[in-house]
Scaffold this motif. Structure first.
Motif, mmCIF file in Angstrom:
data_model
loop_
_atom_site.group_PDB
_atom_site.id
_atom_site.type_symbol
_atom_site.label_atom_id
_atom_site.label_comp_id
_atom_site.label_asym_id
_atom_site.label_seq_id
_atom_site.Cartn_x
_atom_site.Cartn_y
_atom_site.Cartn_z
ATOM 1 N N GLU A 227 0.819 -1.211 0.000
ATOM 2 C CA GLU A 227 0.000 0.000 0.000
ATOM 3 C C GLU A 227 0.853 1.262 0.000
ATOM 4 N N THR A 228 1.876 1.307 0.825
ATOM 5 C CA THR A 228 2.710 2.515 0.895
ATOM 6 C C THR A 228 3.480 2.724 -0.401
ATOM 7 N N ALA B 282 1.056 3.963 -3.128
ATOM 8 C CA ALA B 282 0.687 5.364 -2.917
ATOM 9 C C ALA B 282 1.758 6.293 -3.485
ATOM 10 N N THR C 172 1.622 5.989 -7.431
ATOM 11 C CA THR C 172 0.463 6.671 -8.010
ATOM 12 C C THR C 172 0.655 8.172 -8.042
ATOM 13 N N GLU C 173 1.134 8.723 -6.947
ATOM 14 C CA GLU C 173 1.339 10.160 -6.886
ATOM 15 C C GLU C 173 2.446 10.604 -7.844
ATOM 16 N N GLY D 244 -4.131 1.994 -6.491
ATOM 17 C CA GLY D 244 -4.056 3.382 -6.061
ATOM 18 C C GLY D 244 -4.798 4.287 -7.017
ATOM 19 N N THR E 127 -5.528 8.783 -7.438
ATOM 20 C CA THR E 127 -5.301 10.105 -6.881
ATOM 21 C C THR E 127 -6.591 10.632 -6.236
ATOM 22 N N ASP E 128 -6.446 11.578 -5.319
ATOM 23 C CA ASP E 128 -7.579 12.063 -4.537
ATOM 24 C C ASP E 128 -8.665 12.716 -5.389
#
Length: 379
Positions: A328-329, A332, A335-336, A365, A367-368
């Motif tokens: 997960e980390t 993240a 993806t960013e 992942g 993005t927000d």
């Protein structure tokens, strides 16, 4: 005068033979038919000027010779390009008409435009602008030579084209009933990447013509399936861009969109996290190196990093990360960073969103801004 069928280009480590586009074949067939119509004599070869100014000589097949009508065909030779029209006959029927216009239309095997955003308007034959101009210039030359001041009717056909078109992107793009008559230079560059990019541009223009402000793009079929299954986005709403990430971003920005949402499998998207904008393996294949770097940034230890570097596929690398507790980390960060590279390429005027997935683990992942972009697109 150049015979491009004898010209070759080097692609990779192969020397490939060039060929002629359907547009060149159509223009040559039309000009030969006009020569027969005006002279009353058979035409065994015809000289044609290409858009770049070079001249070529092609050998037409005379199919019909009547006082008011002539029909010629030219066999399409695409060289070493895997063109579905290779070996097909492109025909032109020329008839005299009242008035002084040259009217160009499509007959058997030539598709019809059914959606806005393509090179020709809805309802027109799928004969693109450059081939139309080549046909027109060739006929005007014949009209001047034979001092003809009347009008001409031109019917372009490709026997068997409707069956072949079912195997192309034409039905998806909104061209029904046959093939397209294409070509910008008149010459087929074998295995041309530009031809693929041009196809993507056609799809984008169609989406833009439907007033889409946010483009949803994916490299391949995995993305189409994932978006449909997990986001309820139909395949028709998505632009398939293959490996051409950078070129697709550039074209979308030039078309004035406000947002670009890119969804893709980790196997290709991981390359973008390293700033690679063409994800074909022959351009760059640093998947495991990039994945290892981001795992290190996420805090994975030396043994985990060594195992990822030795993995053959990204899925195997994900398994290692999952087992070590860093999936997960790491995703993240990946993806960013993909978003950062895409945003840098697209510029500040366009919002960029990213979705990364794998067939084994599903969503890795996003993005927000993805949910907001999808909501705005649905308005």
């Amino acid at each position: 005068m150049t015979d491009y069928r004898k010209e070759t280009v080097i692609k990779g480590q192969k020397r490939l033979r060039c060929g002629y586009t359907t547009g060149t074949c159509a223009a040559a067939a039309a000009k030969a038919a006009a020569a027969i119509l005006f002279s009353g004599k058979l035409c065994r070869e015809i000289r044609l000027t290409l858009p770049g100014g070079d001249t070529v000589m092609l050998e037409p097949v005379v199919l019909e010779m009547l006082p008011e009508t002539a029909v010629c065909g030219v066999i399409k030779d695409a060289g070493d390009d895997p063109d579905i029209t290779n070996g097909m006959m492109v025909c032109a029927r020329i008839s005299k008409t009242e008035g002084n216009e040259i009217i160009i239309d499509g007959g058997e095997g030539v598709g019809r435009v059914t959606r806005e955003g393509l090179d020709q308007p809805v309802g027109a034959a799928a004969i693109n602008s450059v081939p139309r101009e080549m046909i027109r210039l060739g006929l005007e030359e014949m009209m001047q030579t034979w001092h003809y001041t009347g009008g001409l009717s031109v019917m372009i056909s490709i026997p068997g084209g409707e069956e072949k078109a079912a195997k192309t992107l034409n039905p998806v793009l909104g061209i029904e009933g046959g093939l397209s008559v294409l070509g910008t230079t008149g010459i087929v560059d074998p295995m041309s990447e530009q031809a693929l990019v041009d196809t993507i541009a056609v799809d984008m223009r169609m989406h833009r013509a439907m007033q889409e402000q946010i483009f949803i793009m994916t490299p391949g079929n995995y993305g189409l399936d994932f978006l449909q299954e997990h986001y309820n986005i139909s395949r028709e709403q998505v632009i398939k861009i293959s490996n051409y990430i950078g070129e697709s971003l550039d074209m979308a920005v030039c078309m004035g969109v406000s947002g670009i949402l890119l969804a893709g499998h980790i196997g290709k998207m991981i390359k973008i996290a390293g700033g690679i904008m063409n994800t074909h393996s022959r351009q760059a294949d640093a998947r495991m190196e990039i994945l290892t770097a981001y795992a290190a940034a996420a805090g994975a230890g030396t043994a985990v990093l060594q195992n990822i570097m030795q993995a053959v596929t990204t899925d195997a690398g994900l398994d290692i990360l999952k087992t070590a507790g860093f999936l997960e980390t790491t995703m993240a960060l990946v993806t960013e960073r993909i978003r950062v590279h895409l945003q840098r390429r697209a510029g500040d005027s366009v919002e960029v969103g990213v979705i990364v997935f794998s067939n084994r683990y599903g969503l890795l992942g996003q993005t927000d801004n993805v949910e907001n972009m999808l909501a705005k697109r649905g308005q």
